[in-house]
Design a protein around this motif. Structure first.
Motif, short mmCIF file in Angstrom:
data_model
loop_
_atom_site.label_atom_id
_atom_site.label_comp_id
_atom_site.label_asym_id
_atom_site.label_seq_id
_atom_site.Cartn_x
_atom_site.Cartn_y
_atom_site.Cartn_z
N CYS A 130 4.53 20.21 -3.45
CA CYS A 130 5.10 18.91 -3.81
C CYS A 130 4.39 17.77 -3.08
O CYS A 130 4.00 17.90 -1.92
CB CYS A 130 6.59 18.87 -3.44
N ASP A 131 4.24 16.67 -3.79
CA ASP A 131 3.69 15.45 -3.21
C ASP A 131 4.53 14.29 -3.76
O ASP A 131 4.23 13.71 -4.79
CB ASP A 131 2.22 15.27 -3.58
N LEU A 132 5.61 13.97 -3.04
CA LEU A 132 6.55 12.96 -3.50
C LEU A 132 6.26 11.58 -2.93
O LEU A 132 7.09 10.68 -3.06
CB LEU A 132 7.98 13.38 -3.14
N GLY A 133 5.08 11.41 -2.32
CA GLY A 133 4.68 10.11 -1.84
C GLY A 133 5.28 9.75 -0.51
O GLY A 133 5.72 10.61 0.27
N THR A 134 5.32 8.44 -0.24
CA THR A 134 5.84 7.93 1.02
C THR A 134 6.92 6.88 0.74
O THR A 134 7.00 6.32 -0.36
CB THR A 134 4.73 7.29 1.87
N THR A 135 7.74 6.63 1.74
CA THR A 135 8.73 5.57 1.63
C THR A 135 8.05 4.22 1.85
O THR A 135 6.85 4.14 2.13
CB THR A 135 9.84 5.76 2.67
N ARG A 167 0.83 -1.20 0.00
CA ARG A 167 0.00 0.00 0.00
C ARG A 167 0.87 1.26 0.00
O ARG A 167 0.57 2.22 -0.71
CB ARG A 167 -0.91 -0.02 1.23
N ASN A 168 1.95 1.27 0.78
CA ASN A 168 2.82 2.45 0.84
C ASN A 168 3.53 2.70 -0.49
O ASN A 168 3.75 3.85 -0.87
CB ASN A 168 3.86 2.28 1.96
N ASN A 213 8.47 14.09 1.45
CA ASN A 213 8.67 15.55 1.50
C ASN A 213 9.49 15.96 2.72
O ASN A 213 10.46 16.71 2.62
CB ASN A 213 7.32 16.27 1.50
N SER A 214 9.08 15.46 3.89
CA SER A 214 9.79 15.80 5.12
C SER A 214 11.20 15.23 5.10
O SER A 214 12.16 15.89 5.54
CB SER A 214 9.03 15.26 6.33
N LEU A 215 11.33 14.02 4.59
CA LEU A 215 12.65 13.39 4.50
C LEU A 215 13.58 14.21 3.60
O LEU A 215 14.76 14.42 3.92
CB LEU A 215 12.51 11.98 3.96
N LEU A 216 13.05 14.69 2.49
CA LEU A 216 13.85 15.47 1.54
C LEU A 216 14.26 16.81 2.12
O LEU A 216 15.41 17.25 1.93
CB LEU A 216 13.07 15.67 0.25
N LEU A 217 13.37 17.48 2.83
CA LEU A 217 13.69 18.78 3.40
C LEU A 217 14.85 18.67 4.40
O LEU A 217 15.78 19.48 4.39
CB LEU A 217 12.47 19.38 4.08
N PRO A 257 0.69 -1.09 -12.04
CA PRO A 257 1.79 -1.29 -13.00
C PRO A 257 2.82 -0.18 -12.84
O PRO A 257 2.52 0.92 -12.37
CB PRO A 257 1.11 -1.25 -14.36
N TRP A 258 4.06 -0.47 -13.26
CA TRP A 258 5.16 0.47 -12.99
C TRP A 258 4.92 1.83 -13.62
O TRP A 258 5.25 2.86 -13.03
CB TRP A 258 6.48 -0.13 -13.47
N TRP A 259 4.34 1.84 -14.83
CA TRP A 259 4.15 3.13 -15.51
C TRP A 259 3.12 3.98 -14.80
O TRP A 259 3.20 5.21 -14.78
CB TRP A 259 3.76 2.92 -16.97
N GLN A 260 2.13 3.34 -14.19
CA GLN A 260 1.13 4.09 -13.45
C GLN A 260 1.73 4.67 -12.16
O GLN A 260 1.42 5.80 -11.76
CB GLN A 260 -0.07 3.20 -13.13
N ARG A 261 2.59 3.88 -11.51
CA ARG A 261 3.27 4.39 -10.33
C ARG A 261 4.18 5.58 -10.68
O ARG A 261 4.26 6.57 -9.94
CB ARG A 261 4.12 3.29 -9.70
N TYR A 262 4.83 5.47 -11.83
CA TYR A 262 5.69 6.57 -12.26
C TYR A 262 4.87 7.82 -12.56
O TYR A 262 5.26 8.94 -12.15
CB TYR A 262 6.49 6.17 -13.50
N LEU A 263 3.76 7.68 -13.25
CA LEU A 263 2.93 8.84 -13.55
C LEU A 263 2.38 9.47 -12.27
O LEU A 263 2.22 10.69 -12.17
CB LEU A 263 1.79 8.45 -14.49
N THR A 264 2.08 8.64 -11.26
CA THR A 264 1.63 9.17 -9.98
C THR A 264 2.72 10.02 -9.34
O THR A 264 2.47 11.12 -8.83
CB THR A 264 1.24 8.02 -9.04
N TRP A 265 3.97 9.49 -9.38
CA TRP A 265 5.07 10.29 -8.84
C TRP A 265 5.29 11.56 -9.65
O TRP A 265 5.52 12.64 -9.08
CB TRP A 265 6.37 9.46 -8.86
N LEU A 266 5.24 11.46 -10.98
CA LEU A 266 5.48 12.62 -11.83
C LEU A 266 4.43 13.70 -11.59
O LEU A 266 4.74 14.89 -11.57
CB LEU A 266 5.47 12.19 -13.29
N THR A 267 3.18 13.29 -11.37
CA THR A 267 2.12 14.28 -11.08
C THR A 267 2.40 14.99 -9.77
O THR A 267 2.26 16.21 -9.66
CB THR A 267 0.76 13.57 -11.03
N GLY A 268 2.80 14.23 -8.76
CA GLY A 268 3.11 14.87 -7.48
C GLY A 268 4.33 15.76 -7.57
O GLY A 268 4.37 16.84 -6.97
N ALA A 269 5.36 15.33 -8.35
CA ALA A 269 6.55 16.16 -8.50
C ALA A 269 6.23 17.42 -9.29
O ALA A 269 6.82 18.48 -9.05
CB ALA A 269 7.65 15.37 -9.19
#
Length: 510
Positions: free
Chosen positions: A81-86, A54-55, A93-97, A61-73
């Protein structure tokens, strides 16, 4: 120029998107993100696997996960920004900051020091081509450039932290160590000042004698644990700064600006006693205010006593006033070194692992001790990154400067009777900096995204750490966050380099 910038932004955006797709695909295919859970014997094994799926959106599929990340980025363009979760559910986001803040502390300081020192050494090396100074800088540049980062970092941890901390328990220098320090400073000053053999020998002897006497005196009075500059050394430093700015602008023979600079130093000496109650425990706001006041006083003195060269006089006096103020700042900082030793864990001030600081309740709210607490962790990794960058800057600057001073317009400037100072500072240096601008831009981006080894050795939780952890756990979230910062920095710094070209060479604007 605007069309050029917009076109470059569009091309860079396409490159970033294609690179992100390749990075994402390579990361998710580098291993199995569920392998550790499949091998565990925990009773809640199935629940853990479901939570990780779930996290990480592994049911897509991998391309859908990538598009989800690209939309958040893409939302970063509007600062949302919405870079998802680990894989463990932590917010990227908090980890990156936090990681970006730690890396920027390293990179910003090391790049600034490398630019100033490297370009200065490169210019001096080119001006004194085939001299002893030139050969020395060339040898050291190739030495530092060829040093493996991991080896230099480990060596620096041993001598710069472990042995230094042991020495600080009872800091004393042997006569041999004092002699070595005096010889090194003597050779350095003699090579910088140059001249014939007799003049260099005299400079070496005088410098070595003065340095040996100063180090001997410091050792006898216990200066290493209770250091301070004192007003005499501050005045000497102010005079050196005044001479430096005069040499860069109008020369030491310009009496009017020279007297204005001496007046600025006189005001600084009086101010030294007036500001002592204010700087015992100041704030950054007060320090900035005092710096602005110093610059304003220097500008006013330069304006009133500059004569027909008011602008140049203002530059010299502002630089002298800020240099004097910086020395006063450093004097107060050194005076609080003993206080920091008292609160340092086991009296060992230089940390070797991580960027953790002493808890604030142990610092008694002292502004100067807090600076040590914030800065001592930066010393070792900053030195490593700075030394490696200085090597490149000095070599590129030397080559660019030598190419520039052999151009026809430089010979024309000399034929007009202009002094070497004017030729080098106002004609050659500005044009020589054009190719260096590209090196500076890419070096900053490379250090920001590539200090993985340095951060690993010194235990810093920066961008390198999240990149390494993401790869090890087959977690694309931290890896893509790293790519977003590193790739974005490369594009941004390259764009700033292009804009800087137009200011350095007006012909490029066309």
């Amino acid at each position: 120029m605007l069309q050029f910038i917009l076109r470059r932004i569009a091309i860079s955006a396409v490159i970033l998107v294609l690179g992100s797709a390749l990075m994402y695909f390579a990361t998710i295919n580098s291993g199995d993100p569920l392998q550790d859970l499949r091998e565990t014997r925990a009773e809640n094994r199935e629940q853990l696997i479901e939570a990780r799926i779930r996290n990480m959106n592994l049911d897509m599929p991998w391309w859908q996960r990538y598009l989800t990340w690209l939309t958040g980025a893409g939302k970063c363009l509007v600062l949302q920004c919405d870079l998802g979760t680990t894989r463990d559910g932590a917010n990227v986001n908090s980890l990156l900051l936090g990681a970006a803040g730690a890396s920027l502390r390293l990179v910003a300081l090391s790049v600034a020091l490398a630019i100033i020192i490297g370009i200065t050494l490169g210019v001096l090396s080119a001006i004194r081509q085939y001299s002893g100074f030139d050969y020395s800088i060339t040898f050291l540049a190739f030495l530092f450039f060829s040093l493996p980062v991991f080896w230099a970092a480990v060596l620096l941890k041993d001598f710069g932290a472990i042995r230094f901390n042991n020495w600080m328990a009872d800091p004393q220098l042997t006569t041999v160590a004092m002699g070595v320090i005096a010889i090194v400073f003597g050779l350095l000053i003699a090579s910088v000042l140059g001249g014939d053999i007799r003049r260099q020998a005299l400079t070496f002897l005088v410098t070595a004698g003065v340095v040996f006497g100063a180090v001997f005196w410091f050792d006898r009075i216990g200066w290493w644990r209770q250091p301070a500059l004192g007003l005499p050394l501050i005045i000497v430093g102010g005079l050196a700064a005044l001479a430096f700015f005069l040499v860069l602008t109008v020369g030491l023979q310009h009496r009017r600006i020279l007297y204005a600079g001496l007046g600025t130093l006189a005001v600084g000496v009086v101010s030294y006693f007036l500001v002592q109650p204010l700087i015992q425990d100041p704030s950054w706001g007060l320090v900035l205010l005092l710096a602005l006041v110093s610059a304003a006083v220097g500008a006013a003195i330069g304006w009133f006593f500059g004569g027909f060269e008011k602008k140049t006089s203002m530059v010299v006096n502002i630089g002298t006033a800020l240099a004097f103020g910086f020395l006063v700042f450093m004097d107060q900082l050194l005076r609080n070194w003993a206080g920091f030793l008292d609160v340092a864990p086991q009296g060992r001030p230089i940390g070797t692992i991580g960027d953790a600081r002493i808890p604030s309740e142990r610092l008694e709210g002292n502004f100067w001790i807090e600076i040590y607490n914030w800065g001592v962790q930066l010393i070792l990794p900053t030195i490593v990154l700075t030394l490696i960058s200085i090597a490149g800057y000095s070599r590129y600057t030397r080559a660019s400067m030598l190419e520039t001073i052999n151009q026809d317009y430089i010979r024309t400037a000399r034929s007009k009777g202009l002094s070497d100072r004017v030729v080098y500072t106002k004609h050659a240096l500005r044009n020589a900096l054009i190719p260096i601008t590209t090196i500076v831009a890419f070096d900053f981006a490379a250090l920001l995204g590539g200090a993985v080894i340095t951060e690993t050795i010194f235990g810093w939780k920066g961008l390198g750490a999240i990149f390494r952890d993401g790869l090890n756990t087959v977690d694309p979230g931290p890896v893509m966050a790293y790519y977003l910062v590193a790739g974005g920095a490369a594009v941004l710094m390259n764009m700033l380099a292009d804009i800087a070209y137009a200011f350095l060479d007006p012909r490029i604007r066309r």
